[in-house]
Enzyme design. Structure first.
Site, short mmCIF file in Angstrom:
data_model
loop_
_atom_site.label_atom_id
_atom_site.label_comp_id
_atom_site.label_asym_id
_atom_site.label_seq_id
_atom_site.Cartn_x
_atom_site.Cartn_y
_atom_site.Cartn_z
N LYS A 122 0.86 -1.19 0.00
CA LYS A 122 0.00 0.00 0.00
C LYS A 122 0.88 1.22 0.00
CE LYS A 122 -4.49 0.89 0.33
NZ LYS A 122 -5.60 -0.02 -0.03
N1 GLU Z 1 -7.27 0.08 -3.39
C1 GLU Z 1 -8.00 -1.10 -3.71
C2 GLU Z 1 -8.05 -2.03 -2.50
O1 GLU Z 1 -7.90 -1.61 -1.38
C3 GLU Z 1 -7.51 -1.77 -4.97
C4 GLU Z 1 -6.09 -2.22 -4.96
C5 GLU Z 1 -5.57 -2.67 -6.32
O2 GLU Z 1 -6.35 -2.75 -7.26
O3 GLU Z 1 -4.38 -2.96 -6.39
O4 GLU Z 1 -8.32 -3.19 -2.63
#
Ligand code: GLU
Length: 436
Positions: A122
């Protein structure tokens, strides 16, 4: 001099941190419980308790008035055991090391639950994009992309949108990397605009996944879609898509809310009309929405409003020990990451409220991110029908696996999902063996 420096640096806001429970403690606490239940190898447990790699960067930006402001950015890779790290980038004042660590670990587990070949990561920048111009956000994104470039890559770590970031943010990101590398590098991120190698269906994918999982849950509990009322907290990309798709599927959406407040109608809201209002609002908010029979409510009132099903699709730790006793919904499908505190989780369990956990319920986004990445790597693009069909297949199977596993082990769905996920990640670590 000192005040100037103070203004120039966007110091990490320690007040925000101390005023809320720490999501990283929540996730680590869950990992510890799971390790105990699975009798996990203590070495593997120790590996999962710590992110693999953490990068903190300073992101100086020339603001529109000419002065420099320095933001703090993060990219944290929790695990690459099952494949390249994957996870979004968030722009929000509450972004800090512990939040990003927790969200990265949740990505590891999410990708494992739905069995896509990724680890978890993240990223984020601590900022308030609602107070910044589009140009300022663009410059911040480009500088942030350049700063984290050493650790990302289509076989290393692939960012995507999250809170307050979108397809445009990803386009700037991919363009920055492409310019610096001197070659087209669209597979560096997912969630891009369609003309830049984005996937059809990606934008609505998280909300669609929430709706698919909701339908599976209703089938298991013997309810019909058209006899189910739903309250949705958060009307960003996830909440609005979930509300729209659930409305199409026949549910009655009785309440929705965003940062500007919420609206409620016991007879069901006109979601198409709300979507037109939001599309025309300069900041894409519900603010100012009025219709006959529609009451204004606060975000707190939404959570405890009369509805069969609650979809928290905003930020973490919204359902807490102080409001969990008043929740009237019998089912909760977590569109957001980490919306329930551990204390609230216990209260909900005692009250027989079924919770479909975030790592399963909101996995639709990363599943279609995976499809986007596959399409980018092959330079071969799918029809939307194919994307949605495959998303459905994965979400239905994953729900079934978690449901059956939880029944078999007599644990709530969250514990079942975590146990399944940790088993898979632990298996990958075991097979790979310890380098060197
Ligand atoms: N931000 C989204 C999540 O928390 C998508 C993450 C992604 O597609 O890599 O799942």
């Amino acid at each position: 001099m000192e005040t100037q420096l103070q203004e120039a640096i966007d110091w990490p806001d320690t007040e925000i941190e101390s005023s809320r429970q720490n999501l990283w403690d929540t996730v680590r606490g869950m990992l510890d419980d799971v390790a105990l239940r699975l009798e996990l190898d203590p070495g593997i447990h120790a590996i999962l308790r710590q992110p693999e790699r953490e990068l903190t960067v300073s992101v100086p930006v020339v603001m529109d008035d000419g002065h420099i402001r320095v933001f703090t950015g993060y990219r944290i890779q929790h695990s690459s055991a099952r494949g390249p790290c994957k996870g979004g980038i968030r722009y929000h004042p509450a972004v800090d090391t512990d939040e990003v660590r927790a969200l990265a670990a949740l990505m590891t587990l999410k990708c494992a639950v739905v069995d896509i070949p990724y680890g978890g990561a993240k990223g984020g920048v601590q900022c308030d994009p609602t107070q910044m111009s589009q140009d300022e956000v663009c410059r911040m994104t480009r500088r942030f992309a350049a700063m984290i470039m050493p650790i990302i890559g289509s076989r290393r770590d692939i960012p995507a949108p999250d809170v307050n970031t979108n397809a445009q943010t990803m386009a700037w990101f991919a363009d920055t990397v492409s310019m610096l590398e001197g070659k087209t590098t669209m597979d560096i991120v997912t969630g891009k605009p369609i003309p830049l190698g984005g996937s059809l269906g990606r934008k609505e994918a998280t909300g669609r996944g929430v709706a698919i999982v909701t339908h599976e849950l209703l089938k298991r509990t013997g309810r019909d879609l058209d006899q189910t009322t739903v309250a949705v907290q958060g009307y960003g990309n996830v909440g609005s898509s979930a509300a729209t798709i659930l409305d199409h599927m026949g549910c009655k959406v009785t309440a929705v809310s965003d940062v500007s407040g919420g609206v409620y109608s016991g007879n069901g809201l006109d979601i198409a009309n709300i979507n037109r209002h939001v599309a025309n609002h300069p900041k894409g908010l519900l603010e100012g929405y009025e219709a006959p029979g529609v009451e204004k409510i606060s975000n707190d009132e939404l959570l405890t409003s009369e509805a069969d099903l609650l979809v928290p699709a905003a930020l973490e730790h919204q359902i807490r020990a102080d409001n969990a006793p008043d929740i009237r919904a019998k089912m909760i499908v977590e569109g957001a990451n980490g919306p329930t505190t551990p204390a609230a989780d216990e209260i909900l369990r005692d009250r027989d409220i079924i919770v479909v956990p975030d790592i399963l319920a909101n996995a639709g986004g990363v599943v279609v991110s995976y499809f986007e990445w596959v399409q980018d790597l092959q330079f071969f693009f799918w029809e939307e029908e194919e994307v949605n069909r495959n998303l459905r297949r994965i979400m239905v199977n994953s729900f079934k696996n978690v449901w059956e596993y939880s029944r078999q082990h007599e644990v709530p769905l969250r514990m079942g999902a975590y146990m399944l996920a940790v088993e898979k990640v632990a298996g990958a670590i075991h097979y790979r063996g310890m380098f060197p």
